[in-house]
Design a protein around this motif. Structure first.
Motif, PDB file in Angstrom:
ATOM      1  N   ARG A  60      41.810  44.915  49.410  1.00 39.85           N
ATOM      2  CA  ARG A  60      42.029  44.222  48.132  1.00 39.85           C
ATOM      3  C   ARG A  60      43.391  44.603  47.576  1.00 39.85           C
ATOM      4  O   ARG A  60      43.858  45.731  47.759  1.00 39.85           O
ATOM      5  CB  ARG A  60      40.953  44.623  47.118  1.00 39.85           C
ATOM      6  CG  ARG A  60      39.620  43.954  47.295  1.00 39.85           C
ATOM      7  CD  ARG A  60      38.614  44.499  46.302  1.00 39.85           C
ATOM      8  NE  ARG A  60      39.125  44.532  44.941  1.00 39.85           N
ATOM      9  CZ  ARG A  60      38.460  44.111  43.868  1.00 39.85           C
ATOM     10  NH1 ARG A  60      37.258  43.612  44.008  1.00 39.85           N
ATOM     11  NH2 ARG A  60      38.992  44.202  42.664  1.00 39.85           N
ATOM     12  N   ARG A  90      34.874  33.707  38.863  1.00 37.99           N
ATOM     13  CA  ARG A  90      35.397  34.087  40.175  1.00 37.99           C
ATOM     14  C   ARG A  90      36.872  33.716  40.354  1.00 37.99           C
ATOM     15  O   ARG A  90      37.616  34.426  41.032  1.00 37.99           O
ATOM     16  CB  ARG A  90      34.567  33.415  41.273  1.00 37.99           C
ATOM     17  CG  ARG A  90      33.151  33.955  41.369  1.00 37.99           C
ATOM     18  CD  ARG A  90      32.406  33.352  42.538  1.00 37.99           C
ATOM     19  NE  ARG A  90      31.072  33.916  42.678  1.00 37.99           N
ATOM     20  CZ  ARG A  90      30.227  33.580  43.649  1.00 37.99           C
ATOM     21  NH1 ARG A  90      30.582  32.678  44.556  1.00 37.99           N
ATOM     22  NH2 ARG A  90      29.035  34.147  43.702  1.00 37.99           N
ATOM     23  N   ASP A 149      44.982  37.308  41.222  1.00 36.22           N
ATOM     24  CA  ASP A 149      43.683  37.684  41.767  1.00 36.22           C
ATOM     25  C   ASP A 149      43.765  39.084  42.361  1.00 36.22           C
ATOM     26  O   ASP A 149      44.321  39.286  43.448  1.00 36.22           O
ATOM     27  CB  ASP A 149      43.258  36.684  42.843  1.00 36.22           C
ATOM     28  CG  ASP A 149      41.847  36.954  43.367  1.00 36.22           C
ATOM     29  OD1 ASP A 149      41.207  37.905  42.868  1.00 36.22           O
ATOM     30  OD2 ASP A 149      41.404  36.230  44.275  1.00 36.22           O
ATOM     31  N   ARG A 209      39.856  35.685  36.194  1.00 41.55           N
ATOM     32  CA  ARG A 209      39.252  36.940  35.773  1.00 41.55           C
ATOM     33  C   ARG A 209      39.357  37.186  34.277  1.00 41.55           C
ATOM     34  O   ARG A 209      38.772  38.138  33.761  1.00 41.55           O
ATOM     35  CB  ARG A 209      39.891  38.100  36.536  1.00 41.55           C
ATOM     36  CG  ARG A 209      39.766  37.993  38.037  1.00 41.55           C
ATOM     37  CD  ARG A 209      38.334  38.123  38.482  1.00 41.55           C
ATOM     38  NE  ARG A 209      37.852  39.493  38.409  1.00 41.55           N
ATOM     39  CZ  ARG A 209      36.600  39.852  38.639  1.00 41.55           C
ATOM     40  NH1 ARG A 209      35.694  38.951  38.926  1.00 41.55           N
ATOM     41  NH2 ARG A 209      36.249  41.126  38.577  1.00 41.55           N
ATOM     42  N   ARG A 243      41.541  40.700  43.685  1.00 49.72           N
ATOM     43  CA  ARG A 243      40.699  40.837  44.871  1.00 49.72           C
ATOM     44  C   ARG A 243      41.320  40.215  46.114  1.00 49.72           C
ATOM     45  O   ARG A 243      40.740  40.273  47.198  1.00 49.72           O
ATOM     46  CB  ARG A 243      39.340  40.191  44.613  1.00 49.72           C
ATOM     47  CG  ARG A 243      38.548  40.812  43.463  1.00 49.72           C
ATOM     48  CD  ARG A 243      37.300  40.016  43.169  1.00 49.72           C
ATOM     49  NE  ARG A 243      37.634  38.648  42.767  1.00 49.72           N
ATOM     50  CZ  ARG A 243      36.754  37.669  42.602  1.00 49.72           C
ATOM     51  NH1 ARG A 243      35.468  37.920  42.818  1.00 49.72           N
ATOM     52  NH2 ARG A 243      37.123  36.465  42.229  1.00 49.72           N
ATOM     53  N   LYS A 249      43.237  39.547  49.434  1.00 50.42           N
ATOM     54  CA  LYS A 249      43.443  40.429  50.576  1.00 50.42           C
ATOM     55  C   LYS A 249      44.935  40.464  50.941  1.00 50.42           C
ATOM     56  O   LYS A 249      45.590  39.430  50.988  1.00 50.42           O
ATOM     57  CB  LYS A 249      42.633  39.944  51.783  1.00 50.42           C
ATOM     58  CG  LYS A 249      41.147  39.816  51.518  1.00 50.42           C
ATOM     59  CD  LYS A 249      40.513  41.148  51.100  1.00 50.42           C
ATOM     60  CE  LYS A 249      39.002  41.000  50.928  1.00 50.42           C
ATOM     61  NZ  LYS A 249      38.367  42.262  50.490  1.00 50.42           N
ATOM     62  N   ARG A 254      44.910  46.745  38.308  1.00 51.37           N
ATOM     63  CA  ARG A 254      44.139  45.506  38.281  1.00 51.37           C
ATOM     64  C   ARG A 254      44.441  44.715  37.015  1.00 51.37           C
ATOM     65  O   ARG A 254      44.616  43.488  37.053  1.00 51.37           O
ATOM     66  CB  ARG A 254      42.645  45.803  38.384  1.00 51.37           C
ATOM     67  CG  ARG A 254      41.789  44.536  38.415  1.00 51.37           C
ATOM     68  CD  ARG A 254      40.368  44.813  38.849  1.00 51.37           C
ATOM     69  NE  ARG A 254      39.605  45.554  37.869  1.00 51.37           N
ATOM     70  CZ  ARG A 254      39.158  46.796  38.048  1.00 51.37           C
ATOM     71  NH1 ARG A 254      39.427  47.459  39.164  1.00 51.37           N
ATOM     72  NH2 ARG A 254      38.448  47.399  37.110  1.00 51.37           N
TER      73      ARG A 254
END
Length: 372
Positions: A48, A244, A84, A247, A86, A88, A67
């Motif tokens: 992440r 989702r 985002d 955020r 999260r 990758k 974050r």
């Protein structure tokens, strides 16, 4: 009906939308302000984004802080902003994270006028105007209710909430108006916190919403968790979690998140009885999740008037309501939500206390234009 309200640890609803315990209080970053450059090594392939950045960042920059920076638009990959946390990462990618200039660790007193409804040696009840953030957070380090209270109370606020949130036991959104109680003594802070945790308060909101499915048989809505309580009240129970894709927003979730329960009733409506255009709604909370009323009303198909986040700003008023009503609805600048009633037993004296705040001028003007 006793209101069932939110405790600070359950309700993140002002300038920040951080999970419980996140370090987003507006304290200075451990590194100097300016951009940080990261190159993703092979060992972090597929991690992440927030975790990879935390692994590579200078000591003292927590994953939660990174974050928050990512979700606030501070992270770029090849010149493109990525929000985002999260996402990758891939080996070899170059990332830039812009750090904001350091902010004062402690809020400073500011001579901002307050509408004080009640005050004694232990607590103060204020009628917060729309547009005021409750406590300092990234992007809102001055002009907050805490800044105003520090000046008004000459520093005599409970320290239980920490330096950034002295005396703060509960909150309402920046653009929501209405009543809050703030602790001046530690004894009051602990007592109020216990009452909020036990939902042992009366707390009611007034709202204006598009449509009025609340006037219909709730079973016709086809939504799980919606029950007719009788007397015009609906009980709405869902899970609420972060959206989702965005955020900074919350959403009803099928799993995960937290249980959220609201009690709602329509007080009046404008437009045809079969399909009202706008309704005036009373909202009481059994839990206090982030943006709970706004999320539940939107999920029911009747977002709050003026709510730019949950769909209320995009609705158009039908011309049959009349020119004045259409103009008032189109121009309303914020979510039409007001914390109107606050009742509790004094945490030190035990005296029963109840306060009411009339609609603020903008919502009263809307009510007049709609005939509600």
């Amino acid at each position: 009906m006793r209101d069932m309200s939110e405790h600070l640890t359950d309700d993140q609803d002002d300038a920040d939308l951080a999970d419980d315990g996140d370090d987003v209080s507006g304290a200075p970053d451990p590194a100097a302000s300016g951009p940080l450059l990261f190159e993703i090594p092979e060992a972090l392939e597929g991690e992440r984004l927030d975790k990879a950045l935390a692994t590579l960042a200078p000591a003292g920059l927590s994953r939660s802080r990174l974050r928050a920076l990512v979700e606030g638009g501070a992270a770029e990959r090849d010149g493109a902003v990525v929000r985002d946390a999260r996402a990758k990462v891939k080996a070899g990618e170059a990332w830039t994270v812009a750090l904001p200039a350091p902010a004062p660790a402690r809020p400073l007193p500011e001579a901002i006028p307050l509408d004080v409804v009640f005050e004694d040696a232990h607590l103060i009840v204020v009628n917060k105007p729309a547009g005021m953030v409750v406590h300092p957070a990234p992007g809102a380090t001055t002009g907050t209710l805490v800044n105003a209270l520090l000046a008004h109370c000459a520093g005599s606020l409970s320290g239980v909430g920490g330096e950034a949130r002295p005396g703060i036991v509960h909150r309402i959104d920046k653009d929501t108006s209405g009543l809050l109680v703030v602790a001046k003594s530690d004894a009051a802070h602990h007592g109020l916190s216990e009452r909020f945790a036990a939902h042992d308060l009366e707390r009611a909101y007034q709202a204006f919403a598009w449509s009025a499915p609340l006037t219909s048989d709730p079973r016709a809505l086809g939504l799980p968790g919606v029950e007719d309580e009788g007397g015009g009240w609906l009980r709405v129970e869902t899970r609420i979690d972060r959206h989702r894709a965005d955020r900074k927003r919350m959403a009803v979730a099928k799993s995960g998140g937290r249980i959220a329960v609201s009690h709602l009733r329509t007080l009046a409506h404008a437009g045809p009885a079969a399909r009202p255009a706008v309704s005036r709604v009373e909202c009481r909370l059994e839990t206090g999740r982030t943006h709970q009323i706004r999320v539940h009303m939107s999920w029911l198909g009747c977002p709050l008037v003026g709510d730019a986040v949950y769909g209320g700003r995009s609705r158009k008023a039908p011309g049959e309501l009349g020119e004045a009503a259409v103009e008032a609805l189109s121009a309303f600048p914020r979510q039409a939500l007001h914390a109107a009633t606050l009742g509790f037993d004094h945490p030190v004296t035990g005296e029963a206390m109840r306060f009411e705040a009339p609609l603020p001028p903008d919502m009263q003007a809307l009510a007049d234009a709609l005939g509600l």
